[in-house]
Each structure stands twice: as C-alpha cells, then as structure tokens.
Enzyme design. Structure first.
Site, PDB file in Angstrom:
ATOM      1  N   ASP A   1       1.165   4.369   1.415  1.00 14.59           N
ATOM      2  CA  ASP A   1       1.841   4.834   2.528  1.00 14.59           C
ATOM      3  C   ASP A   1       2.922   4.082   3.177  1.00 14.59           C
ATOM      4  OD1 ASP A   1      -0.224   3.093   3.270  1.00 14.59           O
ATOM      5  OD2 ASP A   1      -0.811   3.989   5.051  1.00 14.59           O
ATOM      6  N   HIS A   2       3.155   2.974   2.890  1.00 13.85           N
ATOM      7  CA  HIS A   2       4.117   2.045   2.987  1.00 13.85           C
ATOM      8  C   HIS A   2       5.229   1.804   2.244  1.00 13.85           C
ATOM      9  CE1 HIS A   2       1.926   0.637   6.853  1.00 13.85           C
ATOM     10  NE2 HIS A   2       0.977   1.227   6.150  1.00 13.85           N
TER      11      HIS A   2
ATOM     12  N   HIS B   1      -4.371  -8.623   6.503  1.00 14.26           N
ATOM     13  CA  HIS B   1      -5.101  -7.384   5.643  1.00 14.26           C
ATOM     14  C   HIS B   1      -5.594  -7.439   4.663  1.00 14.26           C
ATOM     15  CE1 HIS B   1      -4.872  -3.037   5.962  1.00 14.26           C
ATOM     16  NE2 HIS B   1      -4.064  -2.752   4.937  1.00 14.26           N
TER      17      HIS B   1
ATOM     18  N   HIS C   1       0.737  -1.092  -0.164  1.00 18.68           N
ATOM     19  CA  HIS C   1      -0.006   0.062  -0.026  1.00 18.68           C
ATOM     20  C   HIS C   1       0.852   1.326   0.003  1.00 18.68           C
ATOM     21  CE1 HIS C   1      -3.864  -2.086   1.689  1.00 18.68           C
ATOM     22  NE2 HIS C   1      -3.905  -2.015   0.274  1.00 18.68           N
TER      23      HIS C   1
END
Length: 310
Positions: A65-66, A133, A63
């Site tokens: 933001d990672h 997740h 993802h």
C-alpha cells in the site's frame, strides 16, 4: 511555493472514498512524491499534479500500500517525456521489490536509485531516521537552512540600502556593520513524513521542531492493542508525537477502513494530546499549505547603536 497535496489516505485497503497512500510535496523547485500506493497516477490527475513535476520519490518501506503505484507513476513520467533526473529513495532491504516494480515500468526516464540504510542525510536538505515497523522502515525529514530577517529600521540607522543590502547578506559584514547588527535569526522550515511505525526514538527525532508533520494514525485509542500488535500509531500517540516535538501543524492519515469515512474522532483524540498544535485529519485530494516561517521574537532592549548591538 510549498504545499502538501494528499493523494490518498487509506491504509492496507482502499475504500469507496479513500485511495491507497500517496502524497505530493511542492517544495520550491522540487516535487517530492511519498509512498505511492495503487491508484496514485489517477489521483494525481484528479489533484492536478503533473507527473513531470516529480523530482524525487521517497518510499518509507515496501509494503504494497506504500509502493504498488510506483510503476504507473514512472510509466506516466516516461509517457509525458520527463527530461530531468528522478531520484528514488528506499530502504536497502527492499531492493528486490523495488527492482521488480521498476522493471515493469515503461522505460524512458533518467531514474536514479538511492537505497539507504541507517540514519543520516540522503540528499541536500533531506534526511532519514529509522522507524519501528514489521520490516525496515524510514521516515523523511526535509529542512530549510536557517536564515536571517532584516530589520528595516536598523538598516536605515546604519545607512544601508539598495544593492548594499544584498552585499551585506552575501559577505556577512559591510564596513563596521555586521549582518547580526541589522537582522534577527529566522529558523528554516521543517517538514517530516512518518508512516507505519510504533512509537520510537526515530519518530521523535523527525517530529522535533517541525512546521508540518505528516504521520500515520491508523487506529483509534481504544484499538491500542491492535496498534501494538501491528506496530502502528493510535491517534493519541500521533498527538503525543506532535506535542513532544512542538510541531506547529499535524496532518493525520493512513486510516484503517474499519472507521468508515468520519475521522473526526481520531482528530479529537490526537488534539487532546497535542495542545498548541493544529491537527488536521486529511482527506483525499486535500491541499495543505506549509505554515509560514517562524520568526524569532525581538527583545525590546536589543537595538542598534550605530556601531554594535547592545
């Protein structure tokens, strides 16, 4: 030196005071960068972390933001002339995204790609466990081998000193004296990094016996339905994870922007379910020392009698 440097604590979107994810762990001669989101390169400058210190980059999942800060970090390493190999660990299902991020980075470093799938070791002392997740996600566990602590009074009684101490440690025995006769077990340090997950077995296994546990705490307890919907942890669930694993220090991060700048309530909610654990709600650019090694408590009846321990 073992130190955890927080480069960013925001989930999904940055705020005025919180950068996207980014975490750097100094662990003796290694420098591990976890989940570099956008702006990580700039945060490293503010935190005094040189790009040349990075030896491994570990992505929990792909993802944005990672991982969207990866090209900037790699490009900075190339600019700084990092001469050592850099190992990049990531879920195998994210291969296409990782290749795209690497492709737009400046060339010039010895980057070695290590896609993984399933639980197990991925490097010396570094293991992964699957998390729960919306896409394939893994948490990381860094462990130091168990050792032993010498007891000076037993060494004196046995007449062992100077170079003989090192010889005993290497060989396991010296004459009639065994290493176990003059020392006690010293558990190795354990560090775990857990992001973006609902409660699961993998997270529990990672947290077990940790000296420093870093985990997401995206939502407050009263937003538990959102946490369940998006497969994240509430602060209380993070506290329960630390309690079940008997973690010594819990670092909360990956906070939703909906809560502003004050994370004290999340820390309180985690602490309420993690008695005996030190809970820290991380803030950007914070430095957190890895707690000193645990030492096994000696039994007073246990002594060295010149031949064998009784």
């Amino acid at each position: 030196m073992r130190e955890f440097v927080v480069l960013g604590t925001a989930s999904q979107v940055p705020t005025r005071t919180r950068n996207h994810n980014g975490y750097f762990l100094r662990w003796d001669g290694e420098g591990l960068l976890f989940d570099p989101g956008e702006g990580t390169q700039r945060q490293m400058v503010h935190a005094g972390v040189a790009a040349s210190q990075i030896t491994r980059i570990c992505l929990t999942h792909v993802h944005g933001d990672h991982c969207y800060g990866l090209p900037g970090v790699l490009s900075r390493m190339a600019l700084d002339g990092a001469a050592h190999p850099v190992h990049l660990h990531y879920p195998a299902s994210g291969e296409q995204i990782v290749q795209a991020l690497v492709a737009v980075s400046s060339p010039g470093i010895d980057l070695r790609l290590h896609p993984h799938s399933g639980a197990g070791p991925v490097a010396d002392g570094l293991e992964i466990r699957p998390l729960r997740h919306r896409i394939e996600t893994y948490g990381y566990l860094l462990t130091e081998p168990d050792g032993r602590t010498f007891l000076p009074e037993r060494l004196r009684t046995a007449g062992i000193e100077g170079p003989d101490v090192g010889r005993l440690q290497r060989q396991g025995s010296l004459g009639a004296v065994a290493l176990e006769d003059v020392s006690i077990p010293r558990p190795g340090q354990r560090f775990a990094f857990i992001m973006d997950t609902a409660p699961c077995v993998g997270a529990e296994e990672l947290a077990e016996g940790t000296d420093l546990l870093v985990t997401e705490s995206t939502f407050r307890n009263d937003d538990g339905e959102l946490a369940q919907q998006y497969l994240h942890l509430t602060a209380g669930q993070a506290g329960e994870l630390a309690a079940s694993g008997k973690s010594r220090t819990l670092v909360l991060t990956h906070f939703s922007a909906r809560y502003g700048d004050d994370m004290s309530l999340l820390a309180e909610q985690a602490q309420a379910r993690a008695a005996g654990t030190t809970v820290i709600a991380a803030h950007d650019l914070q430095r957190i020392a890895v707690p000193p090694r645990r030492h096994q408590v000696r039994e007073t009846a246990d002594h060295y009698d010149g031949d064998r321990r009784r």
